[in-house]
Design an enzyme around this catalytic site. Sequence first.
Site, PDB file in Angstrom:
ATOM      1  CB  ILE A 129      -0.849  -0.243   1.203  1.00  0.00           C
ATOM      2  CG1 ILE A 129      -2.088  -1.246   1.408  1.00  0.00           C
ATOM      3  CG2 ILE A 129      -1.926   1.429   0.909  1.00  0.00           C
ATOM      4  CD1 ILE A 129      -2.721  -1.502   2.415  1.00  0.00           C
TER       5      ILE A 129
ATOM      6  CB  THR B  65      -5.413   4.482   5.528  1.00  0.00           C
ATOM      7  OG1 THR B  65      -4.127   4.290   4.793  1.00  0.00           O
ATOM      8  CG2 THR B  65      -6.460   5.764   5.217  1.00  0.00           C
ATOM      9  CB  SER B  66      -2.065   1.625   8.534  1.00  0.00           C
ATOM     10  OG  SER B  66      -0.998   0.494   8.512  1.00  0.00           O
ATOM     11  NE  ARG B  67      -4.808  -3.441  11.220  1.00  0.00           N
ATOM     12  CZ  ARG B  67      -6.161  -3.501   9.884  1.00  0.00           C
ATOM     13  NH1 ARG B  67      -6.158  -2.441   9.429  1.00  0.00           N
ATOM     14  NH2 ARG B  67      -5.681  -4.578   9.347  1.00  0.00           N
TER      15      ARG B  67
ATOM     16  CG  ASP C 247     -10.225   4.544   6.812  1.00  0.00           C
ATOM     17  OD1 ASP C 247     -11.536   4.169   6.555  1.00  0.00           O
ATOM     18  OD2 ASP C 247      -9.522   3.001   5.885  1.00  0.00           O
TER      19      ASP C 247
ATOM     20  CD  GLU D  13     -10.658   0.214  13.491  1.00  0.00           C
ATOM     21  OE1 GLU D  13     -10.457   1.131  13.120  1.00  0.00           O
ATOM     22  OE2 GLU D  13     -11.394  -0.421  12.486  1.00  0.00           O
TER      23      GLU D  13
ATOM     24  CG  HIS E 227     -11.371   0.223   9.207  1.00  0.00           C
ATOM     25  ND1 HIS E 227     -10.420  -0.618  10.795  1.00  0.00           N
ATOM     26  CD2 HIS E 227     -10.400  -0.156   7.844  1.00  0.00           C
ATOM     27  CE1 HIS E 227      -9.677  -1.394   9.309  1.00  0.00           C
ATOM     28  NE2 HIS E 227      -9.130  -1.014   8.330  1.00  0.00           N
ATOM     29  CD  GLN E 228     -14.950   5.100   3.502  1.00  0.00           C
ATOM     30  OE1 GLN E 228     -15.372   5.587   3.836  1.00  0.00           O
ATOM     31  NE2 GLN E 228     -15.045   5.572   1.547  1.00  0.00           N
TER      32      GLN E 228
ATOM     33  CG  PHE F 164     -11.627  -2.832   3.449  1.00  0.00           C
ATOM     34  CD1 PHE F 164     -12.234  -1.834   3.825  1.00  0.00           C
ATOM     35  CD2 PHE F 164     -12.693  -3.993   2.198  1.00  0.00           C
ATOM     36  CE1 PHE F 164     -13.592  -2.642   4.777  1.00  0.00           C
ATOM     37  CE2 PHE F 164     -14.133  -4.251   3.275  1.00  0.00           C
ATOM     38  CZ  PHE F 164     -14.362  -3.649   4.154  1.00  0.00           C
TER      39      PHE F 164
END
Length: 327
Positions: free
Chosen positions: A153, A230-232, A256, A261, A293-294, A296
Amino acid sequence: MKITFFSTKPYDRESFEKHNQTHQISFYEVALNEQSVRLAEGAEVVCVFVNDNLNTQVIGSLQKSGVQLIALRCAGFNNVDLIAARNANIKIVRVPAYSPYAVAEHALALIMTLNRKTHKAYNRVREGNFSLEKLTGFDLYHKTVGVVGTGKIGGVFANIMMGLGCKVLAYDVYPDEHLTTNGVNYMSFEELLVQSDILSLHCPLTENTRHLINAEALAKVKKGVMLINTSRGALIDTQAVIEALKNKTLGYLGIDVYEQEENIFFNDLSEQILQDDTLARLMTFPNVLITSHQGFLTEEALTQIAITTLKNISDFADKIMLINEVK
Ligand code: NAI
């Protein structure tokens, strides 16, 4: 094989039903935890996603139920106790790559939205407000972008940003020669913090990377830097980030993913009282953009996730070597 699906959303069901010819799947919307684990009784495989909690207790219950395989329909596996799974003789497979473009492009979407404030402009215009006050952004061209983790990524993201005319710096424990040839400049994490106008996190969550962005790191960044994750979620110490937003060290935050979460993202909580005060505080900042978390969520990624997960399970059933096994 008999598969119990946890955390199923309509888009998961649609893509798996389209591509499954072999297996018997029971879809459940509930996340996997100590209470819901009984739904796996009689299943040989559980299929889970990022916020299913596969701790020692859950894995012990899966073992008692006769589950032999945990099929993650995602890349990250920080939510699985790997030692407990090994001790229970349960194998784990994942989808190491589905669409790095999906997540890298979402990181770009966060940057563009925060910068050019299109989310605010959209609402303004719909309400008949055509004023441009407070919508000023900046040119991305020639800005310095720091990428932490240049795997699948991060590599795509670095190339996208170079395409926009940015200067791309990177930090990774294993630098990528191709990216260096293309113009990415590797350096230490500290140097990256000092030089970047935009910082984007693309490394996995491990014991080494937990709270990588903490008060100490934030003391080194350029004032007004944009931070994208956007990772964790736990790559960021959220309390330290809130302080940095309050004292304007951080100019923008686009996330994200969020540390806590687990019981919030992917759910419609619009009629409930939000109990997470840290998330509530983050939502008050005008320069913070949160998506749930969108990264993906593209057609291409969902198709690849379904195909690879079903192949992983079929390989296990056929006793073929598991190329996507997590050890
Ligand atoms: P990858 O394994 O291809 O790349 C990760 C890179 O991070 C590797 O180059 C590795 O050397 C580097 N790395 C590992 N430890 C590091 C450290 N301590 N410091 C700096 N770099 C380090 O993984 P990929 O596919 O690029 O995914 C990256 C992350 O993105 C995943 O771990 C996952 O958490 C997240 N992700 C988020 C999604 C979303 O929907 N928002 C979807 C998919 C993945």
